[in-house]
Write an enzyme that holds these catalytic residues in place. Structure first.
Site, PDB file in Angstrom:
ATOM      1  N   ARG A  22      44.752  92.351 -22.476  1.00 15.91           N
ATOM      2  CA  ARG A  22      44.405  93.635 -23.089  1.00 15.91           C
ATOM      3  C   ARG A  22      45.591  94.541 -23.303  1.00 15.91           C
ATOM      4  NH1 ARG A  22      39.023  95.034 -23.165  1.00 15.91           N
ATOM      5  NH2 ARG A  22      37.981  93.022 -23.122  1.00 15.91           N
ATOM      6  N   CYS A  44      37.381  74.201  -4.727  1.00  9.10           N
ATOM      7  CA  CYS A  44      36.085  73.508  -4.822  1.00  9.10           C
ATOM      8  C   CYS A  44      36.269  72.013  -5.069  1.00  9.10           C
ATOM      9  CB  CYS A  44      35.257  74.089  -5.970  1.00  9.10           C
ATOM     10  SG  CYS A  44      35.310  75.880  -6.076  1.00  9.10           S
ATOM     11  N   ARG A 446       3.136  76.537 -11.230  1.00  9.62           N
ATOM     12  CA  ARG A 446       1.663  76.511 -11.214  1.00  9.62           C
ATOM     13  C   ARG A 446       1.150  76.529  -9.775  1.00  9.62           C
ATOM     14  NH1 ARG A 446       0.584  71.605 -14.939  1.00  9.62           N
ATOM     15  NH2 ARG A 446      -0.031  70.771 -12.927  1.00  9.62           N
TER      16      ARG A 446
HETATM   17  C1  LIG Z   1      36.383  72.931   0.093  1.00 10.65           C
HETATM   18  C2  LIG Z   1      35.830  74.062  -0.719  1.00 10.65           C
HETATM   19  C3  LIG Z   1      34.835  73.804  -1.657  1.00 10.65           C
HETATM   20  C4  LIG Z   1      34.330  74.857  -2.418  1.00 10.65           C
HETATM   21  N1  LIG Z   1      33.352  74.578  -3.354  1.00 10.65           N
HETATM   22  C5  LIG Z   1      32.852  75.584  -4.121  1.00 10.65           C
HETATM   23  C6  LIG Z   1      31.893  75.313  -5.131  1.00 10.65           C
HETATM   24  O1  LIG Z   1      31.489  74.152  -5.332  1.00 10.65           O
HETATM   25  N2  LIG Z   1      31.420  76.350  -5.870  1.00 10.65           N
HETATM   26  C7  LIG Z   1      31.868  77.641  -5.680  1.00 10.65           C
HETATM   27  O2  LIG Z   1      31.428  78.549  -6.394  1.00 10.65           O
HETATM   28  N3  LIG Z   1      32.803  77.916  -4.730  1.00 10.65           N
HETATM   29  C8  LIG Z   1      33.291  76.935  -3.948  1.00 10.65           C
HETATM   30  N4  LIG Z   1      34.248  77.202  -3.006  1.00 10.65           N
HETATM   31  C9  LIG Z   1      34.676  78.602  -2.785  1.00 10.65           C
HETATM   32  C10 LIG Z   1      35.772  79.018  -3.748  1.00 10.65           C
HETATM   33  O3  LIG Z   1      36.842  78.108  -3.686  1.00 10.65           O
HETATM   34  C11 LIG Z   1      36.239  80.413  -3.387  1.00 10.65           C
HETATM   35  O4  LIG Z   1      35.127  81.266  -3.426  1.00 10.65           O
HETATM   36  C12 LIG Z   1      37.293  80.933  -4.330  1.00 10.65           C
HETATM   37  O5  LIG Z   1      38.452  80.164  -4.263  1.00 10.65           O
HETATM   38  C13 LIG Z   1      37.645  82.389  -3.982  1.00 10.65           C
HETATM   39  O6  LIG Z   1      38.664  82.830  -4.806  1.00 10.65           O
HETATM   40  P1  LIG Z   1      39.578  84.040  -4.337  1.00 10.65           P
HETATM   41  O7  LIG Z   1      40.596  84.213  -5.405  1.00 10.65           O
HETATM   42  O8  LIG Z   1      38.748  85.204  -3.961  1.00 10.65           O
HETATM   43  O9  LIG Z   1      40.248  83.557  -2.973  1.00 10.65           O
HETATM   44  P2  LIG Z   1      41.187  82.298  -2.681  1.00 10.65           P
HETATM   45  O10 LIG Z   1      40.899  81.185  -3.586  1.00 10.65           O
HETATM   46  O11 LIG Z   1      41.102  82.072  -1.213  1.00 10.65           O
HETATM   47  O12 LIG Z   1      42.620  82.866  -3.032  1.00 10.65           O
HETATM   48  C14 LIG Z   1      43.236  83.862  -2.276  1.00 10.65           C
HETATM   49  C15 LIG Z   1      44.717  83.630  -2.337  1.00 10.65           C
HETATM   50  O13 LIG Z   1      45.380  84.725  -1.726  1.00 10.65           O
HETATM   51  C16 LIG Z   1      46.511  84.223  -1.032  1.00 10.65           C
HETATM   52  N5  LIG Z   1      46.821  85.236  -0.013  1.00 10.65           N
HETATM   53  C17 LIG Z   1      46.049  85.651   1.006  1.00 10.65           C
HETATM   54  N6  LIG Z   1      46.641  86.642   1.692  1.00 10.65           N
HETATM   55  C18 LIG Z   1      47.839  86.860   1.082  1.00 10.65           C
HETATM   56  C19 LIG Z   1      48.899  87.762   1.324  1.00 10.65           C
HETATM   57  N7  LIG Z   1      48.879  88.637   2.333  1.00 10.65           N
HETATM   58  N8  LIG Z   1      49.974  87.720   0.506  1.00 10.65           N
HETATM   59  C20 LIG Z   1      50.023  86.821  -0.535  1.00 10.65           C
HETATM   60  N9  LIG Z   1      49.047  85.933  -0.794  1.00 10.65           N
HETATM   61  C21 LIG Z   1      47.955  85.975   0.002  1.00 10.65           C
HETATM   62  C22 LIG Z   1      46.054  82.878  -0.481  1.00 10.65           C
HETATM   63  O14 LIG Z   1      47.145  82.030  -0.237  1.00 10.65           O
HETATM   64  C23 LIG Z   1      45.159  82.367  -1.599  1.00 10.65           C
HETATM   65  O15 LIG Z   1      45.845  81.504  -2.496  1.00 10.65           O
HETATM   66  C24 LIG Z   1      34.803  76.183  -2.236  1.00 10.65           C
HETATM   67  C25 LIG Z   1      35.795  76.432  -1.281  1.00 10.65           C
HETATM   68  C26 LIG Z   1      36.309  75.393  -0.534  1.00 10.65           C
HETATM   69  C27 LIG Z   1      37.375  75.690   0.478  1.00 10.65           C
END
Ligand SMILES: Cc1cc2nc3c(=O)[nH]c(=O)nc-3n(C[C@H](O)[C@H](O)[C@H](O)COP(=O)(O)OP(=O)(O)OC[C@H]3O[C@@H](n4cnc5c(N)ncnc54)[C@H](O)[C@@H]3O)c2cc1C
Length: 456
Positions: A22, A44, A446
């Site tokens: 954007r 995932c 149903r």
């Molecule tokens: C094995 C597994 C299977 C899954 N299967 C599914 C599924 O089938 N369907 C589904 O909807 N969800 C699934 N999930 C959940 C999904 O992966 C998460 O909900 C999603 O990744 C969340 O995204 P996020 O960006 O919020 O957090 P994350 O993916 O956890 O990313 C957060 C990032 O922040 C970084 N970080 C943290 N603190 C700091 C810091 N202080 N400084 C710098 N970097 C930092 C971490 O290294 C990480 O890379 C699964 C998760 C796992 C572990």
């Protein structure tokens, strides 16, 4: 104007990419701090990579750091944010490889630090061969451990939620002997009702996995710094590899320290636009936030990639000067155990009861296709409907095929607050290769309608 993003996965990179889309490079500079080695990866997909369905971890990375950099996002890997100063509007960052420390000012801050896996004290001291499954780095560590010589032969997976179950199956596919430990009476007890969970448990056992329920881990035994066994009240289970799937909580230590508001689930509180409550220019999304359940109205923490991507996108649009909202969730989820699909939407019976609803349930068995058509598979559908009004409160499906397709129809019905009686007339698709003439969803609607009428 500068946007600083903490966390380079689903929520953080969705926000960064939308904001970049954007606003031009001269209007907005974006710096992303990620403490790991990857950006935009699919956690995932880890169980499917470990199990062999996906042959290359690289395929789990949707966008590499360099691709983001080419799009004008300054990604700094192996940089961990260690503090947020809201008054000075800057973050303190540790360079995990170089060893330095920098302060980065921001106009907008995106908090997308994800979740923290629950790791009990005994697991922290457990030695080599004990793994959580949260990041792609964790997946790589497990993969490498399984590949080493002599190859591990016995796996114990602790925790029977969907990640534990997916990892247990992956270990079986790798040829290991697997035991799954669960503290409640059956695996996936938070995902589905006990009667549906019993079907899942049967399928897990059918894979050759030993399932031990109602148990607690007391500790791990190690030898030469490596895990050798898991100790439970029922006995000592030999283990060459231990995988933890004990759940996660919002990763909000930094947020709490900085004074960002947290809710009862410990997640960061945001408004509908994903702006942190009461703080101008501070945003949060993904596994670190709490959101609203659209049926109960209450706060919930539902750490799923589907929400993280949507919330991050919403935040990015708003940061970029647009307007978007994330209204909340209804608890839709799906997973598979071998060829058994397990899906849910809305509230389970336990959740509906806790929210104060009085309800009826209806469970039916049907087939995924016309019974005579090749490949027709059995499917059990359970609906939960409010007494008197017949409002659809929740649905669960366990079936060998096409549960996921049907749970999405039920999710749309739940989202739009349909009654089960209204659902009986839904114009769902029919042809023998895809459904019986009465789709299982319609048969269940149903039966649920009859139960509602009987409850009047
Ligand atoms: C094995 C597994 C299977 C899954 N299967 C599914 C599924 O089938 N369907 C589904 O909807 N969800 C699934 N999930 C959940 C999904 O992966 C998460 O909900 C999603 O990744 C969340 O995204 P996020 O960006 O919020 O957090 P994350 O993916 O956890 O990313 C957060 C990032 O922040 C970084 N970080 C943290 N603190 C700091 C810091 N202080 N400084 C710098 N970097 C930092 C971490 O290294 C990480 O890379 C699964 C998760 C796992 C572990």
């Amino acid at each position: 104007m500068k946007l600083v993003v903490i966390g380079g996965d689903a929520a953080g990179m969705s926000a960064a990419s939308q904001a970049r889309k954007r606003l031009g490079r001269s209007d907005l500079s974006i710096v992303v701090f990620e403490r790991g080695h990857y950006t935009s990866y699919s956690a995932c997909g880890i169980p499917y990579w470990i199990g062999g369905a996906v042959d290359d971890a690289g395929k789990l990375v949707a966008r590499t750091p360099d691709e983001h950099r080419r799009a004008g996002i300054d990604v700094r890997l192996r940089h961990e944010v260690a503090g947020i100063d809201l008054d000075r509007r800057e973050v303190l960052v540790h360079d995990l490889d170089g060893g330095g420390e920098v302060r980065e000012p921001f106009d907008h801050l995106m908090y997308a630090a994800g979740a923290t896996p629950f790791t009990p004290e005994w697991a922290r001291a457990g030695g080599e061969g004990v793994f959580g499954v949260q990041t792609l780095g964790d997946g790589e560590a497990i993969h490498a451990w399984l590949d080493r010589e002599p190859q591990p032969r016995r796996a114990v997976v602790i925790g029977g939620g969907y990640i534990g179950v997916e990892m247990a199956e992956a270990m079986v596919l790798r040829g290991l002997t697997v035991t799954l430990l669960e503290k409640s009476p059956q695996p996936m007890g938070k995902t589905v009702d006990p009667d549906m969970g019993a079907l899942v448990q049967k399928a897990i056992r059918g894979l050759g996995i030993e399932v031990v329920t109602d148990t607690r881990v007391e500790g791990l035994q190690t030898e030469d710094g490596r895990v050798r066994a898991v100790v439970t009240p029922g006995g000592v289970l030999p283990a060459d590899v231990v995988v933890l799937g004990l759940g996660v909580r919002p990763n909000t230590a930094l947020a709490r320290e900085a004074g960002l508001p947290l809710g009862p689930t410990e997640g960061v509180r945001t408004d509908l636009r994903m702006r942190v409550e009461g703080l101008e220019g501070v945003w949060a999304a993904g596994d670190c936030v709490e959101t609203r359940h659209l049926l109960t109205g209450g706060p919930v923490h539902v750490p799923l990639g589907t929400h993280a991507n949507k919330q991050g996108r919403v935040a990015g649009i708003n940061i970029g000067g647009g307007y978007a909202t994330f209204p909340g969730v209804i608890g839709t989820a799906v997973t598979k155990v071998c060829d058994l699909e397990v899906a849910r939407t809305g509230l389970t019976s336990k959740e509906a009861r806790a929210a104060g609803y009085s309800f009826v349930t209806a469970t039916i068995d049907s087939t995924s296709r016309a019974g005579y058509y090749p490949g027709a598979e059995l499917m059990t559908v359970k609906l939960i409907a409010e007494r008197r009004t017949g409002l659809l409160l929740g649905a669960q499906i366990v079936g060998r095929a096409e549960a996921a397709k049907r749970i999405d129809a039920l999710a749309v019905a739940t989202w739009n607050r349909m009654t089960v009686e209204e659902m009986t007339a839904l114009d769902l698709s029919y042809a023998p290769p895809f459904a019986p003439v009465w789709d299982p969803v319609l048969i269940a609607a149903r039966k649920a309608t009859e139960a509602v009428h009987a409850s009047l």
